[in-house]
Write a protein that holds these residues in place. Sequence first.
Motif, short mmCIF file in Angstrom:
data_model
loop_
_atom_site.label_atom_id
_atom_site.label_comp_id
_atom_site.label_asym_id
_atom_site.label_seq_id
_atom_site.Cartn_x
_atom_site.Cartn_y
_atom_site.Cartn_z
N UNK A 55 24.40 -6.24 -10.06
CA UNK A 55 23.00 -5.39 -8.86
C UNK A 55 21.88 -6.20 -8.61
N UNK A 56 22.50 -7.96 -9.10
CA UNK A 56 21.53 -9.06 -8.57
C UNK A 56 22.02 -9.56 -7.51
N UNK A 88 26.70 6.09 -6.37
CA UNK A 88 25.35 6.70 -6.27
C UNK A 88 25.37 8.07 -6.22
N UNK B 94 16.34 7.27 -3.46
CA UNK B 94 18.51 6.99 -2.85
C UNK B 94 17.84 5.27 -2.10
N UNK B 97 15.25 -0.19 -4.04
CA UNK B 97 16.22 -0.56 -5.02
C UNK B 97 15.23 -1.66 -6.71
N UNK B 98 15.21 -0.37 -7.88
CA UNK B 98 15.03 -1.00 -9.56
C UNK B 98 16.26 -0.73 -9.51
N UNK B 99 16.34 -1.65 -10.56
CA UNK B 99 17.00 -1.79 -11.70
C UNK B 99 16.93 -0.96 -12.94
#
Lengths: 199, 242
Positions: A55-56, A88, B94, B97-99
């Motif tokens: 993810x990073x 998603x 949407x 960008x946060x985990x």
Amino acid sequence: MPEELSVRVNEWRQALNTSPLVYQWLARRGLYHSAVEKFRLGYDGERLTIPYFDWYGRVMDVTRRTLNGGEPKYLRTANVPFMVRSVDKDRVVLCEGEIDTITAHMAGLKAMGIPGSKSWEPRWSYLLRDCEVIIAFDGDNEGRRATMQVYRDLKSLGIAVSSATLPDGEDINSLWTKGGKDALWASLRLTSGRANTNA
Amino acid sequence: MPVLVKARKQDAEPLPTPWFDGLLRRGILAEIGAAPNVGKSFVALRWASHLAERGFPILYVGMDTSLRDQGERMFTMWHKRTPYDEEELERWLHDTEIPMRWCDLNLSTGALNELVQAEAIYFGQTPALVIVDVLAELVQGEESVEGVSAVVSDLKTIAREQHCCVVALHHLRDGIAGAGNSPVSLQDFRYEKGRYAEIMFGLWRAGNDLAMRVLKNRSGARGAEAYLTFDPARGYVEYSHA
């Protein structure tokens, strides 16, 4: 370890730049410079290298694919799906293998790949829990068998799922190379008005 | 040579939180007990938001809350206001960008275990914090002592084996006088009285604030209290004083 791998990925990326034969191999599959850049493909001197990112954005793993028909076709260290972060809330094409997954992205589709038709793990269904999934595995017996299993697993979680039965002997990449985006989208029974483009 | 220092539970990676900082750690089960509508989901979400802002991967399992409502709460907390319309909420969910990931499926503990493993693939590491909102949804149909024990024991196993901090939100038992406005004790918890969880918090209204107390802490002191300023309309939950 991820830092070391990241350095290697950059080295392999540079090596690919000076390997016209690898570029030719990619071009025969309809994968051009944009794919190399976007997926940070590389060449380790023997095989095409395809990195997996977390993810990073850190390199977590690398798959190596033969370019000359040698066996094994793929060298992998982990059995995990490819491009999980493209998953998603939208429609996702579930592919077989990294090359098909990259191809789907090049065709403007969101896609996640499983390493192979025998590699599916039911827990991966949870990654697709908020998606509308189109299974597009290879047009062969193994692909169809895997399609049935994955279809059942996704349905059991209430996930909206359909399967695109690809013609015999075809896969996402072969449809792309033969007929481009239109042929691929038609095989997936998609129209441009419903696209989830991210390419 | 004698072992002078043993690896201890508290050596597990502590997680930063805006209050009770460092109390939550990977590998443990914690529980927050409160009466309905006091604000335990907001408190859990505030911790989740704090951690996500610092890059810790989070999984929020809201089995009695729709994905949309979970998202709206997060939006409100992030922006200190409610979204103008559905489009703004959708766009933010949407694009941001946060985990942090959400799930509104009804799960067994076995399925929750698989979900956590899947999220580890998504993030590239196990979620640091897994919020189970609420424990009652996992326990449904298993309300015998043995059934509840099995569920809570499973949560502890998930925390330990997946190396994440599981925070389960816990209803109080029925018939407590002044529920919501009086201090919570371990005996008030509907299911688990402290056999499995390493840390248990009680949460109640204290005037216009929320009060939160450490009721059980297997690795350290208990009794610590934090008073929180709470405005659900603005998604505002912040530490006020001890």
